[in-house]
Design a protein around this motif. Structure first.
Motif, short mmCIF file in Angstrom:
data_model
loop_
_atom_site.label_atom_id
_atom_site.label_comp_id
_atom_site.label_asym_id
_atom_site.label_seq_id
_atom_site.Cartn_x
_atom_site.Cartn_y
_atom_site.Cartn_z
N ARG A 46 -12.32 -33.47 -64.98
CA ARG A 46 -13.82 -33.62 -64.75
C ARG A 46 -14.64 -32.88 -63.80
N GLU A 47 -13.83 -32.30 -63.07
CA GLU A 47 -14.39 -31.47 -61.99
C GLU A 47 -14.78 -30.31 -62.36
N THR A 48 -14.11 -29.46 -63.42
CA THR A 48 -14.46 -28.35 -64.21
C THR A 48 -15.45 -28.55 -64.91
N GLU A 49 -15.83 -29.87 -65.66
CA GLU A 49 -16.72 -30.19 -66.39
C GLU A 49 -17.80 -30.34 -65.61
N THR A 90 -18.80 -29.18 -62.85
CA THR A 90 -19.17 -27.55 -62.48
C THR A 90 -19.88 -27.00 -63.57
N ARG A 91 -19.28 -26.96 -65.08
CA ARG A 91 -20.01 -26.48 -65.96
C ARG A 91 -21.43 -27.10 -66.27
N LEU A 92 -21.58 -28.20 -66.09
CA LEU A 92 -22.86 -29.16 -66.47
C LEU A 92 -23.69 -28.55 -65.46
N ALA A 93 -23.37 -28.43 -64.14
CA ALA A 93 -24.33 -28.02 -62.96
C ALA A 93 -24.74 -26.65 -63.31
N ASN A 94 -24.03 -25.75 -64.07
CA ASN A 94 -24.04 -24.51 -64.06
C ASN A 94 -25.47 -24.50 -65.17
N GLU A 95 -25.25 -25.10 -66.21
CA GLU A 95 -26.25 -25.21 -67.48
C GLU A 95 -27.41 -25.62 -67.01
#
Ligand SMILES: [Zn+2]
Length: 336
Positions: free
Chosen positions: A73-76, A78-83
């Motif tokens: 979930r942490e990785t996810e 981070t990905r959402l924040a980047n998007e």
């Protein structure tokens, strides 16, 4: 056992996974982690009280699954924040300042590994106390009233009756006073002695104490337990030998050596060309110790053994200096 039986573990796991999956920020994720995996969570409390192999496997399985879900979930997030940042016109491909990912201290990793081995053998993990009475740390353990380890130059005294424990063995006394046998426990924790720090000494260090009290157990049970433990930790081809020794709280007492896991027993600098490595001390609980805690030595028998966690870490990873564990140099600790 009560906390173990009182919780519906499949429901707990589902609820925890849902909470982790629903976390929309790092803060929410951390709240879910603390609630379901933290030290005060029902899971952590149940793990501390586990007495049988099946429960140990069940609860450790849930812990592993939840830890993996939190990391995913942490990785996810981070990905959402980047998007989101990209949508807002921020170029996230510009290299930033690298921030290292945290991890458990090497000694914590090894301590957990040791706890898991004993949980698998049906032992409970017992939390003793770092502050101990002089009676628990020395007298009840049958230590001679004139033993030099009692002196204020060797031991940290808080007042005349209270010390920082010099070994994990007072946990034996506390446990035997608090519990009704049979007792099978392993107690890892920090100990303190007035040593000047050098490559092999530290004023604070981690020990593990193992205690078994039951009817009809023999020295062969001690030998089998020690052998099983070190084979799980260092490999199935290990042999263990015992040499007679002398500790106040066990009679007879032994020290045990394990075949060197660097050279396999042929001889190398780590084992000083003997093929054997000293690992710790053990013995048959002295009848005086049983009497001191109000147990009848004609009814109960038991064995105890203890060893240092730093020593296992140093040997396994070829670390020459104990101080590396306490200096918190991330260039060293980050390698494990
Ligand atoms: Zn060797």
């Amino acid at each position: 056992m009560d906390s173990l039986a009182a919780v519906n573990w499949p429901a707990y796991e589902t609820e925890a996974l849902n909470a982790v999956g629903a976390a929309l920020s790092e803060q929410e994720l951390d709240e879910a982690r603390v609630k379901y995996l933290g030290r005060k969570s029902e899971l952590a409390q149940a793990l501390r009280g586990v007495r049988d192999r099946e429960s140990g496997i069940l609860l450790n399985g849930i812990r592993s699954k939840l830890e993996a879900a939190v990391a995913a979930r942490e990785t996810e997030l981070t990905r959402l924040a980047n998007e989101h940042a990209a949508e807002a016109g921020v170029d996230v491909t510009i290299p930033g300042t690298p921030i290292g990912r945290g991890r458990l201290h090497l000694l914590t990793q090894i301590r957990r590994e040791i706890e898991d081995i004993f949980l698998g053998l049906g032992y409970e993990v017992y939390e003793g106390a770092e502050v101990s009475t002089v009676w628990e740390n020395f007298d009840a353990l049958n230590a001679d009233p004139a033993h030099p380890s009692r002196s204020k130059t060797d031991t940290f005294y808080i007042d005349d009756d209270t010390v920082l424990r010099t070994q994990t063995s007072p946990d034996q006394i506390r446990a035997m006073q608090a519990k009704t046998p049979p007792i099978y426990l392993v107690s890892p924790g920090r100990c303190y002695r007035r040593d000047t720090p050098d490559a092999t000494h530290s004023p604070t260090f981690l020990q593990v104490e193992c205690l078994a009290v039951d009817r009809g157990i023999t020295l062969a049970d001690l030998q089998g337990t020690v052998l099983k433990f070190f084979r799980t930790l260092f490999g199935a081809e290990r042999e263990v030998r015992m040499r007679t020794s002398n500790f106040p709280f066990t009679e007879p007492s032994v020290e045990f050596d394990v075949t060197c896991f660097i050279c396999g027993g042929r001889g190398c600098p780590v084992c000083k060309h003997s093929g054997w490595i000293e690992m710790g001390g053990a013995g048959w609980v002295d009848p005086n110790v049983f009497r001191n805690v109000g147990l009848d030595p004609s009814e109960w028998q038991g064995f105890a053994f203890g060893f240092g966690i730093e020593r296992i870490a140093m040997l396994r990873h070829g670390l020459p200096d104990l101080r590396a564990f306490w200096e918190n140099d991330l260039r060293v600790l980050g390698q494990f």
